[in-house]
Design a protein around this motif. Structure first.
Motif, PDB file in Angstrom:
ATOM      1  N   PRO A  11       7.344  -6.950  -0.882  1.00 59.10           N
ATOM      2  CA  PRO A  11       6.841  -8.312  -1.146  1.00 59.10           C
ATOM      3  C   PRO A  11       5.423  -8.531  -0.426  1.00 59.10           C
ATOM      4  N   LEU A  14       2.689  -6.741  -2.532  1.00 61.35           N
ATOM      5  CA  LEU A  14       2.650  -7.431  -3.986  1.00 61.35           C
ATOM      6  C   LEU A  14       1.476  -8.694  -3.692  1.00 61.35           C
ATOM      7  N   LYS A  15       1.576  -9.398  -2.474  1.00 63.30           N
ATOM      8  CA  LYS A  15       1.089 -10.702  -2.278  1.00 63.30           C
ATOM      9  C   LYS A  15      -0.382 -10.476  -1.665  1.00 63.30           C
ATOM     10  N   PRO A  20      -2.407  -9.230 -10.799  1.00 62.03           N
ATOM     11  CA  PRO A  20      -1.139  -8.755 -10.811  1.00 62.03           C
ATOM     12  C   PRO A  20      -1.054  -7.090 -10.731  1.00 62.03           C
ATOM     13  N   ASP A  58       7.423  -6.596  -9.993  1.00 61.57           N
ATOM     14  CA  ASP A  58       7.894  -7.771  -9.142  1.00 61.57           C
ATOM     15  C   ASP A  58       8.943  -7.165  -8.252  1.00 61.57           C
ATOM     16  N   GLU A  59       9.378  -7.918  -7.410  1.00 57.20           N
ATOM     17  CA  GLU A  59      10.312  -7.345  -6.146  1.00 57.20           C
ATOM     18  C   GLU A  59      11.557  -6.820  -6.576  1.00 57.20           C
ATOM     19  N   GLY A  64       9.977  -6.300 -13.844  1.00 57.21           N
ATOM     20  CA  GLY A  64       9.140  -7.163 -14.235  1.00 57.21           C
ATOM     21  C   GLY A  64       8.939  -7.032 -15.851  1.00 57.21           C
TER      22      GLY A  64
END
Length: 76
Positions: A11, A14-15, A20, A58-59, A64
């Protein structure tokens, strides 16, 4: 950010970007998520579900939202 063949992204990774992450996956999601997605439909006699998916990361593991999918036909 585009990724292919990577480990599961944490995560915090991803942040770290404002854009995206998208992934090219050599299988039809969600049916053939995870590793060796090109092998499993052929091994299980499910050739109509051999293909590729481009999806948001995504996580989850290949969970996703799907942006694009296409079936492929393998000639053996």
């Amino acid at each position: 950010m585009a990724v292919y063949g990577t480990r599961i992204l944490k995560p915090v990774t991803l942040k770290c970007a404002s854009a995206p992450f998208i992934n090219y996956h050599a299988g039809i999601n969600p049916k053939y998520r995870g590793q060796h997605p090109g092998y499993w439909p052929l091994a299980q006699g499910d050739e109509e579900n051999a293909g590729v998916t481009v999806h948001l990361v995504d996580e989850g593991v290949d969970m996703g939202s799907v942006l694009y999918q296409a079936q492929v036909k393998f000639e053996l």
